[in-house]
Write an enzyme that holds these catalytic residues in place. Structure first.
Site, PDB file in Angstrom:
ATOM      1  N   PHE A  82       0.868  -1.603   0.515  1.00 32.33           N
ATOM      2  CA  PHE A  82      -0.033  -0.458   0.090  1.00 32.33           C
ATOM      3  C   PHE A  82       0.546   1.659  -0.069  1.00 32.33           C
ATOM      4  CE2 PHE A  82      -2.208   3.363   2.188  1.00 32.33           C
ATOM      5  CZ  PHE A  82      -3.597   3.465   1.385  1.00 32.33           C
ATOM      6  N   GLY A  83       0.904   1.874  -1.271  1.00 28.04           N
ATOM      7  CA  GLY A  83       1.465   3.300  -1.405  1.00 28.04           C
ATOM      8  C   GLY A  83       0.435   4.581  -0.007  1.00 28.04           C
ATOM      9  N   TYR A  84       0.961   5.689   0.192  1.00 28.40           N
ATOM     10  CA  TYR A  84       0.181   6.724   0.676  1.00 28.40           C
ATOM     11  C   TYR A  84       0.900   8.060   0.506  1.00 28.40           C
ATOM     12  CZ  TYR A  84       3.254   6.059   4.798  1.00 28.40           C
ATOM     13  OH  TYR A  84       4.229   6.073   5.038  1.00 28.40           O
ATOM     14  N   GLY A  85       2.038   7.817   0.335  1.00 25.74           N
ATOM     15  CA  GLY A  85       3.166   8.816  -0.186  1.00 25.74           C
ATOM     16  C   GLY A  85       3.784   9.219  -1.199  1.00 25.74           C
ATOM     17  N   SER A  86       4.858   9.350  -1.547  1.00 26.73           N
ATOM     18  CA  SER A  86       5.887   9.391  -3.122  1.00 26.73           C
ATOM     19  C   SER A  86       4.946   7.943  -3.710  1.00 26.73           C
ATOM     20  CB  SER A  86       7.138   9.200  -2.704  1.00 26.73           C
ATOM     21  OG  SER A  86       6.958   8.269  -2.306  1.00 26.73           O
ATOM     22  N   GLU A 102      13.852   3.618   0.503  1.00 23.20           N
ATOM     23  CA  GLU A 102      13.047   4.352   2.240  1.00 23.20           C
ATOM     24  C   GLU A 102      13.525   3.824   4.013  1.00 23.20           C
ATOM     25  OE1 GLU A 102      11.120   6.131   0.926  1.00 23.20           O
ATOM     26  OE2 GLU A 102      10.226   5.906  -0.530  1.00 23.20           O
TER      27      GLU A 102
END
Ligand code: BEZ
Length: 189
Positions: free
Chosen positions: A24-28, A99
């Site tokens: 799940f990606g929420y930013g970049s 990251e």
């Protein structure tokens, strides 16, 4: 906790036997998928909210002028919208390195906008990591973002690209959009 989380993430073996894993990606990760993926779907995770509370001295800032990037903080009533990617486990080596400044992989339920859900992974920078900056007024966060730039580019571009990507998904994030408005005000003097 030290800045570098690569070794800790490599010990996270929950999905090692899986050939495909949902991330799940929420930013970049919403606007910059610089890795191979099998499929992607708009999705959300419950119980977390997006915040510009993580310092960045390696991507969107420097040691002397750290930027601010996203992490998730717990909020039982919140739902965080983003993008889920179906990837192979090798991709985590790339992401663990990209990251490494405080982000740890965490298992989470992922709800797809089109229906259905899966258990997958999300990268979260918790408040005990050395680069965590924590809460600040959104106007002050905008000021810090306006002044920061690093090897991955200007901190303001991270904010604006994220806000644009959320709008393209039809999602509203009051925290992100408030900081974007303050940034626009700063630009107008
Ligand atoms: C993301 O977009 O999900 C993400 C944000 C920060 C670190 C790693 C991933």
């Amino acid at each position: 906790m030290s800045h570098n989380t690569i070794a800790i993430n490599q010990r996270m073996d929950k999905f090692d036997s899986h050939q495909r894993v949902w991330l799940f990606g929420y930013g970049s990760l919403i606007f910059k998928a610089d890795f191979p993926f099998i499929e992607r779907r708009p999705a959300s995770i419950a119980g977390w909210t997006r915040r510009f509370w993580q310092g960045s001295h390696d991507h969107r800032g420097t040691d002397s002028a750290p930027g601010r990037v996203l992490t998730l903080v717990r909020d039982a009533a919140a739902v965080c919208a983003g993008m889920a990617y179906l990837i192979t486990p090798e991709v985590f080596a790339h992401l663990d390195h990209r990251e490494k400044n405080g982000y740890l992989r965490l298992a989470t339920g992922i709800d797809f906008d089109a229906g259905g859900s899966e258990v997958g992974l999300v990268y979260i920078a918790a408040e005990d990591n050395a680069a965590f900056l924590g809460e600040a007024a959104e106007r002050d966060i905008a000021r810090q973002i306006a002044a920061a730039s690093g090897p991955s580019g200007r901190n303001r571009d991270y904010l604006i690209e994220l806000a644009d990507a959320l709008r393209a998904l039809g999602k509203i994030d009051p925290h992100v959009f408030a900081i974007e408005r303050y940034l626009a005000q700063l630009d107008q003097g």
